[in-house]
Design a protein around this motif. Structure first.
Motif, PDB file in Angstrom:
ATOM      1  N   ASN A 110      -4.762   8.857  13.646  1.00 48.53           N
ATOM      2  CA  ASN A 110      -5.272   7.906  12.054  1.00 48.53           C
ATOM      3  C   ASN A 110      -4.746   8.672  11.353  1.00 48.53           C
ATOM      4  OD1 ASN A 110      -6.897   6.033  14.356  1.00 48.53           O
ATOM      5  ND2 ASN A 110      -8.438   7.507  13.826  1.00 48.53           N
TER       6      ASN A 110
ATOM      7  N   ASP B 219       1.972   4.892   1.114  1.00 54.17           N
ATOM      8  CA  ASP B 219       1.872   6.155   2.372  1.00 54.17           C
ATOM      9  C   ASP B 219       2.172   7.318   1.483  1.00 54.17           C
ATOM     10  OD1 ASP B 219       1.548   7.461   4.496  1.00 54.17           O
ATOM     11  OD2 ASP B 219       4.012   7.310   5.226  1.00 54.17           O
TER      12      ASP B 219
ATOM     13  N   PRO C 163      -4.556   3.448   3.049  1.00 57.74           N
ATOM     14  CA  PRO C 163      -5.792   2.713   3.865  1.00 57.74           C
ATOM     15  C   PRO C 163      -6.181   2.975   5.452  1.00 57.74           C
ATOM     16  CG  PRO C 163      -5.278   1.201   2.566  1.00 57.74           C
ATOM     17  CD  PRO C 163      -3.402   2.233   2.874  1.00 57.74           C
ATOM     18  N   GLN C 164      -5.400   3.351   6.356  1.00 58.45           N
ATOM     19  CA  GLN C 164      -4.980   3.133   7.485  1.00 58.45           C
ATOM     20  C   GLN C 164      -5.374   4.441   8.023  1.00 58.45           C
ATOM     21  OE1 GLN C 164      -3.214   0.591   7.002  1.00 58.45           O
ATOM     22  NE2 GLN C 164      -4.917  -0.643   6.903  1.00 58.45           N
ATOM     23  N   ASP C 165      -5.355   5.933   6.527  1.00 61.53           N
ATOM     24  CA  ASP C 165      -4.571   6.756   7.081  1.00 61.53           C
ATOM     25  C   ASP C 165      -6.098   8.177   6.492  1.00 61.53           C
ATOM     26  OD1 ASP C 165      -3.323   9.730   7.180  1.00 61.53           O
ATOM     27  OD2 ASP C 165      -2.104   9.416   6.471  1.00 61.53           O
ATOM     28  N   GLU C 166      -6.675   8.534   7.608  1.00 63.20           N
ATOM     29  CA  GLU C 166      -7.983   9.739   7.041  1.00 63.20           C
ATOM     30  C   GLU C 166      -7.585  10.677   6.833  1.00 63.20           C
ATOM     31  OE1 GLU C 166      -9.936  10.536  11.270  1.00 63.20           O
ATOM     32  OE2 GLU C 166     -10.126   7.817  11.658  1.00 63.20           O
TER      33      GLU C 166
ATOM     34  N   CYS D 291       0.884  -1.430   0.512  1.00 59.89           N
ATOM     35  CA  CYS D 291      -0.033   0.488   0.333  1.00 59.89           C
ATOM     36  C   CYS D 291       1.066   1.230   0.144  1.00 59.89           C
ATOM     37  CB  CYS D 291      -1.228   0.116   1.039  1.00 59.89           C
ATOM     38  SG  CYS D 291      -2.568  -0.922   1.136  1.00 59.89           S
TER      39      CYS D 291
ATOM     40  N   ILE E 216       1.687   6.596   8.256  1.00 60.54           N
ATOM     41  CA  ILE E 216       0.676   5.605   7.919  1.00 60.54           C
ATOM     42  C   ILE E 216      -0.175   5.415   6.646  1.00 60.54           C
ATOM     43  CG2 ILE E 216      -1.848   5.877   8.778  1.00 60.54           C
ATOM     44  CD1 ILE E 216      -0.335   7.777  10.772  1.00 60.54           C
TER      45      ILE E 216
END
Length: 433
Positions: A253, A230, A239-242, A228, A236
């Motif tokens: 997040n 960054d 997909p997990q980074d807001e 993925c 981060i």
């Protein structure tokens, strides 16, 4: 087996009898009248799968020409009563649509090619276009149907024609369901075309991580994040980074906290000014600038002290100032009626009291010891009440005032002299706790 048909090839003109040639695809399936079929094995092919859906085929065929359109060879009068021989040698490049259809048994194909054809002792070259359909019963065995248009360039003796074929096909060699050139027994992704370096699995996004191990197979990413990306480089993965395009903190997040107030910027209505969570990250307003926020300030429009909940505190000096004015209040002799020359002093008293909007004041009436106690108690109470009523009438809040009389119980000077008794006849103002 194969069938040769010279009728539906087009280019009809007055020189060609209508019984010999029709419009393109005219009576295309009229096998009884037009097709020449040799009732035996009459076409052999060998093919090589080249990869990516392409197949190369070499074909040889034999036939007997009995019909030219609706007429037989003998009816046309070529100087012979016998059928004409037909031989063909062709090369074909075809493209299989099986993978595009995601099918294991239905295999449509289209292709082009070229070849050489002999009719009796006349030979001519052809350019070929074909469509076909293979139906696989197993991985190795199936049937094939194909129609090929052969265009002859020699107008004087070349014969334009269609050649149809149907036959049994056998596929041998390695088993490769996804046709990526990697045998199924060595292919980690046998149903999806892939690359040799990934044991037959694809790398759709080209990031060097095969799709089965890539959590983001359609976006190029990093091995440390399982494929993925960054985007903002904050450690981060997207997909997990807001906030994937803005560097941030793991505790939020991936979103930043620009003002450091513990509230992530997307939830902070004042992201560049620190403020409490209860006010959505914005500082509480302090209209009077006294350090006490308005929602906790009992006097939001008047600077005060923190100890007094934002209101100004009444000091001893203020009380002394009030009493300087109160001692100048004059009453009619033996009455509670305020004399007119005292009105200015009373206005000054109200103006000072209004500067302390949270303070409550007590108005005290005092007398000397002349006369009976009952008289002095009544007179002291009435004079204190009279002052309170007048202050209320010129704008003071009644709820902030109280009054009482104390007769001659609280003298400030001896009652033995006229000067002392004059000092004892007074109105005083104190702070009501």
């Amino acid at each position: 087996m194969n069938a040769v048909d010279v009728f539906p090839v087009g280019e009809v003109d007055d020189r060609v009898p209508a019984t010999l040639r029709g419009e393109i695809f005219d009576e295309f399936f009229n096998a009884d009248d037009h097709w020449n079929i040799l009732p035996s094995v009459s076409r052999l092919t060998i093919s090589r799968y080249m990869g990516s859906g392409f197949v190369f085929t070499a074909a040889g065929s034999v036939n007997r020409i009995k019909k030219l359109g609706d007429l037989s060879v003998s009816d046309i009068g070529f100087g012979t009563e016998k059928d004409m021989s037909y031989y063909g040698a062709d090369g074909e490049i075809k493209y299989s649509l099986k993978n595009a259809l995601n099918s294991s048994w239905l295999d449509p194909q289209i292709g082009i090619g070229g070849g050489y054809t002999w009719v009796d002792d006349i030979g001519f070259g052809t350019a070929n276009a074909m469509v076909g359909l293979k139906i696989w019963f197993t991985d190795n065995l199936g049937v094939n149907f194909q129609s090929t248009y052969k265009h002859a360039f020699e107008e004087d003796y070349g014969v334009k024609h269609f050649q149809h074929s149907a036959g049994v096909i056998f596929q041998f060699g390695m088993k490769d369901r996804d046709e990526d050139g990697i045998p199924d027994d060595k292919d980690d992704c046998p149903d999806t075309p892939g690359l040799p370096e990934f044991n037959g699995c694809p790398d759709t996004d080209g990031d060097g991580i095969p799709d089965p191990q890539d959590e983001c197979p359609f976006e190029a990413g990093l091995a440390e994040f399982n494929g993925c990306p960054d985007t903002d480089g904050d450690g981060i993965p997207d997909p997990q980074d807001e906030c994937p395009t803005t560097p941030g903190l793991a505790e939020f997040n991936g979103c930043p906290d620009t003002d450091g107030d513990g509230i992530a910027d997307p939830q902070d209505e004042c992201p560049e000014i620190a403020g409490p969570k209860e006010n959505n990250g914005c500082p509480w307003p302090d209209g009077d600038g006294d350090g006490v926020p308005d929602h906790l300030d009992d006097c939001p429009e008047v600077p005060g002290t923190v100890a007094n909940r934002g209101c100004p505190e009444v000091t001893v000096e203020v009380i002394n100032q009030l009493n300087e004015f109160s001692r100048t209040i004059l009453f009619d002799l033996g009455k509670s009626t305020i004399r007119q020359e005292s009105y200015a002093a009373l206005q000054n008293i109200v103006d000072i009291m209004k500067e302390y909007p949270s303070a409550k004041f007590h108005i005290e009436g005092h007398t000397d010891n002349t006369g009976s106690r009952a008289l002095n108690e009544r007179l002291s109470k009435e004079r204190a009440a009279s002052v309170m009523e007048y202050l209320t009438s010129i704008g003071m809040d009644r709820s902030r005032l109280s009054s009482d009389g104390y007769a001659f119980d609280r003298p400030i000077a001896p009652n033995t002299t006229a000067a002392g008794r004059q000092q004892n006849r007074r109105v005083e103002i104190s702070l009501q706790k």
